[in-house]
Scaffold this motif. Structure first.
Motif, short mmCIF file in Angstrom:
data_model
loop_
_atom_site.label_atom_id
_atom_site.label_comp_id
_atom_site.label_asym_id
_atom_site.label_seq_id
_atom_site.Cartn_x
_atom_site.Cartn_y
_atom_site.Cartn_z
N LYS A 74 0.81 -1.28 0.00
CA LYS A 74 -0.15 -0.04 0.01
C LYS A 74 0.91 1.38 -0.12
O LYS A 74 0.56 2.21 -0.72
CB LYS A 74 -0.94 0.23 1.13
N HIS A 75 1.98 1.21 0.82
CA HIS A 75 2.73 2.16 0.88
C HIS A 75 3.52 2.71 -0.39
O HIS A 75 3.80 3.75 -0.91
CB HIS A 75 3.93 2.39 2.06
N LEU A 76 4.06 1.28 -0.95
CA LEU A 76 4.77 1.81 -2.33
C LEU A 76 3.72 1.93 -3.52
O LEU A 76 4.22 1.77 -4.53
CB LEU A 76 5.34 0.44 -2.54
N GLN A 77 2.35 2.14 -3.33
CA GLN A 77 1.37 1.98 -4.26
C GLN A 77 1.32 0.99 -5.26
O GLN A 77 1.39 1.35 -6.61
CB GLN A 77 1.59 3.49 -4.93
N ILE A 78 1.49 -0.24 -4.80
CA ILE A 78 1.62 -1.35 -5.55
C ILE A 78 0.27 -2.12 -5.45
O ILE A 78 -0.11 -2.32 -4.09
CB ILE A 78 2.79 -2.20 -5.35
N ASP A 79 -0.40 -2.47 -6.35
CA ASP A 79 -1.58 -3.26 -6.25
C ASP A 79 -1.76 -4.22 -5.07
O ASP A 79 -0.90 -5.26 -5.10
CB ASP A 79 -2.06 -3.92 -7.58
N GLU A 80 -2.59 -4.11 -3.88
CA GLU A 80 -2.39 -5.21 -2.80
C GLU A 80 -2.66 -6.42 -3.24
O GLU A 80 -2.34 -7.35 -2.47
CB GLU A 80 -3.61 -4.45 -2.04
N GLN B 7 12.44 -1.51 -4.30
CA GLN B 7 12.31 -0.11 -3.73
C GLN B 7 12.83 -0.15 -2.48
O GLN B 7 13.09 -1.11 -1.97
CB GLN B 7 10.91 0.09 -3.85
#
Length: 287
Positions: free
Chosen positions: A60-66, A106
């Motif tokens: 979520k923090h990395l803005q990657i699909d959960e 990341q």
């Protein structure tokens, strides 16, 4: 595949009501939880419950699909005692979050990692690379300290378990308030110790915080530990303020840990703390 390791803690060097809110300075030691995250099928027996939640929080923090968490497997290796106040959960969460970020090439900043850890439970500051005054509820890093004394920690483990959530249900606000002056003195001593690189002051600060903790979560045999500090001229003691473990600070150049362990083996403390270890005090940080 990506891997990360986060250290345990032997309780806290300092913990209590400081400048209006509850804060702590963890006692990181060279004992690690190692977590591997890679693409593959998830197997629950290879992970602990908070690890999967840490993956989701990192995504979520990395803005990657959960939904990616369903395509990631977790494996871990940790012998850190659980529910004793040794930051086993923080080590698991932080190592998992960092390994997840590394899997996607990341990084997570200190503040991001602090928010991820405290979003799951009140957390220790062991994931930071310096001793840190940390608000373990809000994830706020208030101050970091550059010096770490060259000390070993003689760790005394009780069979009694106390998980973080249960501790935080203990009514303690009145006692925390009553101890506020003692904690203010402890943090002043601690800051002076860091500035002057004084091991004696460092130990006194930790002992003051340990004494304050006795009014909230008493450790059996506390007076006997104090007697040992005087007998062997040790710098001081530390306790898990929200757990059951106790530690004695020991200078590797001056003190004989075997003599201390032998004395305890033949005392009433053997009944309360049958498991004993020696680890090194470190700065902390996920590696």
């Amino acid at each position: 595949m990506a891997e990360a390791c986060c250290p345990a803690s032997c309780g806290e060097l300092i913990q209590g009501l400081i400048n209006g809110s509850e804060k702590l300075i963890s006692c990181p030691i060279d004992w690690y939880s190692t977590v591997e995250v890679k693409q593959g099928t998830a197997h629950q027996f290879d992970e602990r419950p908070l690890m999967r939640r840490a993956v989701k929080a990192a995504l979520k923090h990395l803005q990657i699909d959960e939904s990616w968490h369903q395509k990631l497997s977790i494996r871990f290796n940790s012998t850190i005692p659980v529910a004793k106040g040794m930051a086993s959960s923080t080590a698991d969460i932080a190592a998992t979050a960092v390994a997840t970020a590394r899997h996607f090439e990341q990084e997570l900043s200190n503040q991001a990692l602090a928010q991820i850890c405290t979003s799951l439970e009140p957390s220790d500051s062991t994931f930071l690379h310096q001793l840190s005054l940390f608000d373990h509820h809000r994830g706020e890093i208030h101050r970091q300290f550059e010096w770490v004394p060259d000390l070993n920690v003689l760790i005394f483990e009780s069979p009694t378990q106390l998980n973080t959530a249960d501790y935080h249900r203990i009514p303690r606000q009145q006692r925390l308030k009553q101890n506020e002056n003692r904690l203010a003195s402890a943090i002043r001593l601690f800051e002076q110790a860091i500035q002057t690189k004084d091991v004696t002051l460092f130990g006194k600060a930790c002992t003051q915080s340990a004494i304050a903790s006795q009014y909230i979560l008493a450790k059996p045999g506390f007076e006997q530990f104090q007697t040992l500090i005087e007998k062997f001229d040790l710098p001081g003691m530390i306790v898990a303020h929200s757990g059951t473990v106790v530690g004695l600070l020991c200078d590797p150049q001056q003190h004989d840990p075997d003599a201390i362990f032998t004395t305890i083996h033949h005392s009433v403390l053997q009944t309360h703390y049958p498991m004993r270890y020696m680890k090194k005090l470190i700065a902390g940080g996920v590696i």
